[in-house]
Design a protein around this motif. Structure first.
Motif, PDB file in Angstrom:
ATOM      1  N   ASN A   1      50.910  -3.256  54.460  1.00 20.34           N
ATOM      2  CA  ASN A   1      52.100  -4.059  54.220  1.00 20.34           C
ATOM      3  C   ASN A   1      53.309  -3.301  54.767  1.00 20.34           C
ATOM      4  O   ASN A   1      53.998  -2.571  54.057  1.00 20.34           O
ATOM      5  CB  ASN A   1      52.273  -4.330  52.724  1.00 20.34           C
ATOM      6  CG  ASN A   1      53.377  -5.328  52.442  1.00 20.34           C
ATOM      7  OD1 ASN A   1      54.316  -5.480  53.221  1.00 20.34           O
ATOM      8  ND2 ASN A   1      53.274  -6.010  51.319  1.00 20.34           N
TER       9      ASN A   1
ATOM     10  N   THR B   1      56.124  -4.504  55.886  1.00 18.23           N
ATOM     11  CA  THR B   1      57.419  -4.992  55.414  1.00 18.23           C
ATOM     12  C   THR B   1      57.855  -4.228  54.170  1.00 18.23           C
ATOM     13  O   THR B   1      59.017  -3.831  54.037  1.00 18.23           O
ATOM     14  CB  THR B   1      57.355  -6.498  55.109  1.00 18.23           C
ATOM     15  OG1 THR B   1      56.343  -6.751  54.131  1.00 18.23           O
ATOM     16  CG2 THR B   1      57.022  -7.281  56.365  1.00 18.23           C
ATOM     17  N   ASP B   2      56.930  -4.013  53.262  1.00 18.31           N
ATOM     18  CA  ASP B   2      57.240  -3.271  52.032  1.00 18.31           C
ATOM     19  C   ASP B   2      57.538  -1.813  52.342  1.00 18.31           C
ATOM     20  O   ASP B   2      58.461  -1.217  51.792  1.00 18.31           O
ATOM     21  CB  ASP B   2      56.068  -3.381  51.061  1.00 18.31           C
ATOM     22  CG  ASP B   2      56.319  -2.612  49.765  1.00 18.31           C
ATOM     23  OD1 ASP B   2      57.307  -2.920  49.075  1.00 18.31           O
ATOM     24  OD2 ASP B   2      55.513  -1.709  49.449  1.00 18.31           O
TER      25      ASP B   2
ATOM     26  N   PHE C   1      58.737  -0.360  55.151  1.00 15.25           N
ATOM     27  CA  PHE C   1      60.043  -0.152  55.773  1.00 15.25           C
ATOM     28  C   PHE C   1      61.189  -0.484  54.819  1.00 15.25           C
ATOM     29  O   PHE C   1      62.230   0.170  54.843  1.00 15.25           O
ATOM     30  CB  PHE C   1      60.157  -0.983  57.055  1.00 15.25           C
ATOM     31  CG  PHE C   1      59.473  -0.369  58.237  1.00 15.25           C
ATOM     32  CD1 PHE C   1      60.114   0.603  58.996  1.00 15.25           C
ATOM     33  CD2 PHE C   1      58.177  -0.736  58.586  1.00 15.25           C
ATOM     34  CE1 PHE C   1      59.485   1.185  60.085  1.00 15.25           C
ATOM     35  CE2 PHE C   1      57.541  -0.161  59.665  1.00 15.25           C
ATOM     36  CZ  PHE C   1      58.190   0.809  60.420  1.00 15.25           C
ATOM     37  N   ARG C   2      60.994  -1.481  53.980  1.00 12.37           N
ATOM     38  CA  ARG C   2      62.052  -1.834  53.035  1.00 12.37           C
ATOM     39  C   ARG C   2      62.275  -0.713  52.012  1.00 12.37           C
ATOM     40  O   ARG C   2      63.409  -0.430  51.628  1.00 12.37           O
ATOM     41  CB  ARG C   2      61.714  -3.151  52.337  1.00 12.37           C
ATOM     42  CG  ARG C   2      62.845  -3.664  51.439  1.00 12.37           C
ATOM     43  CD  ARG C   2      62.614  -5.091  51.007  1.00 12.37           C
ATOM     44  NE  ARG C   2      62.864  -6.026  52.112  1.00 12.37           N
ATOM     45  CZ  ARG C   2      61.910  -6.706  52.752  1.00 12.37           C
ATOM     46  NH1 ARG C   2      60.644  -6.566  52.397  1.00 12.37           N
ATOM     47  NH2 ARG C   2      62.215  -7.530  53.737  1.00 12.37           N
TER      48      ARG C   2
ATOM     49  N   TRP D   1      64.853   0.565  55.744  1.00  8.86           N
ATOM     50  CA  TRP D   1      64.870  -0.037  57.083  1.00  8.86           C
ATOM     51  C   TRP D   1      64.788  -1.555  56.912  1.00  8.86           C
ATOM     52  O   TRP D   1      63.816  -2.202  57.277  1.00  8.86           O
ATOM     53  CB  TRP D   1      63.703   0.473  57.919  1.00  8.86           C
ATOM     54  CG  TRP D   1      63.827   1.907  58.330  1.00  8.86           C
ATOM     55  CD1 TRP D   1      63.977   2.986  57.509  1.00  8.86           C
ATOM     56  CD2 TRP D   1      63.806   2.412  59.654  1.00  8.86           C
ATOM     57  NE1 TRP D   1      64.058   4.148  58.233  1.00  8.86           N
ATOM     58  CE2 TRP D   1      63.950   3.821  59.563  1.00  8.86           C
ATOM     59  CE3 TRP D   1      63.679   1.840  60.908  1.00  8.86           C
ATOM     60  CZ2 TRP D   1      63.971   4.641  60.690  1.00  8.86           C
ATOM     61  CZ3 TRP D   1      63.690   2.650  62.028  1.00  8.86           C
ATOM     62  CH2 TRP D   1      63.850   4.036  61.910  1.00  8.86           C
ATOM     63  N   LYS D   2      65.848  -2.138  56.338  1.00  8.30           N
ATOM     64  CA  LYS D   2      65.791  -3.530  55.915  1.00  8.30           C
ATOM     65  C   LYS D   2      65.677  -4.501  57.084  1.00  8.30           C
ATOM     66  O   LYS D   2      64.971  -5.515  56.998  1.00  8.30           O
ATOM     67  CB  LYS D   2      67.029  -3.851  55.064  1.00  8.30           C
ATOM     68  CG  LYS D   2      67.062  -3.089  53.743  1.00  8.30           C
ATOM     69  CD  LYS D   2      68.273  -3.477  52.904  1.00  8.30           C
ATOM     70  CE  LYS D   2      68.282  -2.716  51.586  1.00  8.30           C
ATOM     71  NZ  LYS D   2      69.456  -3.083  50.748  1.00  8.30           N
TER      72      LYS D   2
ATOM     73  N   THR E   1      64.342  -3.943  60.059  1.00  9.42           N
ATOM     74  CA  THR E   1      62.984  -3.832  60.591  1.00  9.42           C
ATOM     75  C   THR E   1      62.000  -4.538  59.678  1.00  9.42           C
ATOM     76  O   THR E   1      61.101  -5.257  60.141  1.00  9.42           O
ATOM     77  CB  THR E   1      62.578  -2.360  60.749  1.00  9.42           C
ATOM     78  OG1 THR E   1      63.513  -1.694  61.601  1.00  9.42           O
ATOM     79  CG2 THR E   1      61.182  -2.244  61.347  1.00  9.42           C
ATOM     80  N   ALA E   2      62.175  -4.354  58.374  1.00  7.08           N
ATOM     81  CA  ALA E   2      61.297  -5.009  57.410  1.00  7.08           C
ATOM     82  C   ALA E   2      61.392  -6.524  57.531  1.00  7.08           C
ATOM     83  O   ALA E   2      60.371  -7.233  57.474  1.00  7.08           O
ATOM     84  CB  ALA E   2      61.653  -4.565  55.994  1.00  7.08           C
ATOM     85  N   THR E   3      62.600  -7.042  57.715  1.00 11.16           N
ATOM     86  CA  THR E   3      62.781  -8.481  57.872  1.00 11.16           C
ATOM     87  C   THR E   3      62.083  -8.993  59.120  1.00 11.16           C
ATOM     88  O   THR E   3      61.410 -10.036  59.099  1.00 11.16           O
ATOM     89  CB  THR E   3      64.274  -8.831  57.923  1.00 11.16           C
ATOM     90  OG1 THR E   3      64.901  -8.444  56.694  1.00 11.16           O
ATOM     91  CG2 THR E   3      64.479 -10.324  58.137  1.00 11.16           C
TER      92      THR E   3
ATOM     93  N   ASN F   1      58.429  -9.568  58.823  1.00 11.47           N
ATOM     94  CA  ASN F   1      57.987 -10.774  58.122  1.00 11.47           C
ATOM     95  C   ASN F   1      57.510 -11.835  59.102  1.00 11.47           C
ATOM     96  O   ASN F   1      56.821 -12.781  58.712  1.00 11.47           O
ATOM     97  CB  ASN F   1      59.125 -11.365  57.288  1.00 11.47           C
ATOM     98  CG  ASN F   1      59.407 -10.569  56.031  1.00 11.47           C
ATOM     99  OD1 ASN F   1      58.510  -9.983  55.438  1.00 11.47           O
ATOM    100  ND2 ASN F   1      60.669 -10.540  55.619  1.00 11.47           N
TER     101      ASN F   1
END
Length: 241
Positions: free
Chosen positions: A203, A205-206, A208-209, A213-214, A216-218, A221
């Motif tokens: 995962n 997204t989780d 990087f968040r 690294w918001k 990048t995480a977005t 998705n």
């Protein structure tokens, strides 16, 4: 209205790109059925998932833009999905004046993608559990990457960290995938592959968040990084379905 201006701008971009790349307005308008996922179709159905994914991604992106412009979440979800459907619908209208022709299946796929975008933007709890993603492989073709189905996969990801009970365990670092991809259609090979696959992956997204690294995480998705999961595939290579 801002959403109307965005829709018109998108239609303008599609018109310019369609004239340059897709021979828009070079033929009399025509329409027909292209089929869905049969081995006898030109792209084995990957193009239909491409329409669904693109409509979904545009819907989510515009909904986020509208919410940033102080639309309520519900209105942002609604107008984002409507703008996406208008833009993608116009693309199909342009196709009717080219060698591709208007496709009923493409329009249905557009509608499904916009609907998914609407539901996931309006329901953050649902979006925390599910992603629709596109994976682009390591060997891209010289063709337009947006229609390079030989190197594309489309998938639905189920993210364990979206469930409160699992989010407190080690499983929060993983997710399940269900996807589809084709091989051998663009090159008109004798053996054409249509593959459904199931996988388990990291995962990202989780990950990087959690490290702030918001952005990048977005992005993750919507984009699947190759090589970050294990897969089991089942192929359909016979003529027919």
């Amino acid at each position: 209205m801002k959403s109307l201006s965005v829709s018109l701008a998108g239609i303008g971009v599609i018109t310019a790109w369609g004239v340059l790349k897709w021979d828009y307005f070079s033929q009399a308008p025509h329409a027909g059925s292209e089929g869905w996922f049969a081995n006898t179709t030109e792209e084995g159905g990957a193009d239909k998932l491409g329409h669904l994914y693109t409509s979904y991604a545009v819907s989510r992106g515009l909904s986020s833009l509208y919410e940033n412009w102080c639309f309520t979440k519900d209105n942002a979800a609604l107008y984002g999905s409507l703008s996406s459907f208008a833009i993608m619908g116009y693309m199909e209208f342009g196709d009717s004046f080219s060698e591709y022709g208007f496709s009923y299946e493409d329009m249905i796929s557009n509608f499904l993608g916009c609907t998914a975008g609407y539901l996931l933007h309006k329901n953050p709890d649902l979006a925390s559990k599910f992603d629709l993603r596109w994976e682009y492989g390591f060997e891209p073709d010289d063709a337009d990457f947006s229609t390079d189905y030989e190197n594309s996969k489309y998938l639905l990801a189920l993210k364990f960290n979206g469930f409160e009970t699992i989010n407190k365990t080690f499983l929060k670092h993983f997710e399940l995938h269900m996807g589809y991809y084709v091989r051998g259609f663009s090159d008109d090979e004798v053996k054409k592959e249509r593959n459904i696959y199931f996988g388990i992956g990291l995962n990202l997204t989780d990950l990087f968040r959690r490290y702030s690294w918001k952005k990048t995480a977005t992005l993750l998705n919507y984009i699947q990084i190759p090589g970050t999961y294990l897969q089991y595939k089942h192929g359909f290579s016979v003529t027919g379905f």
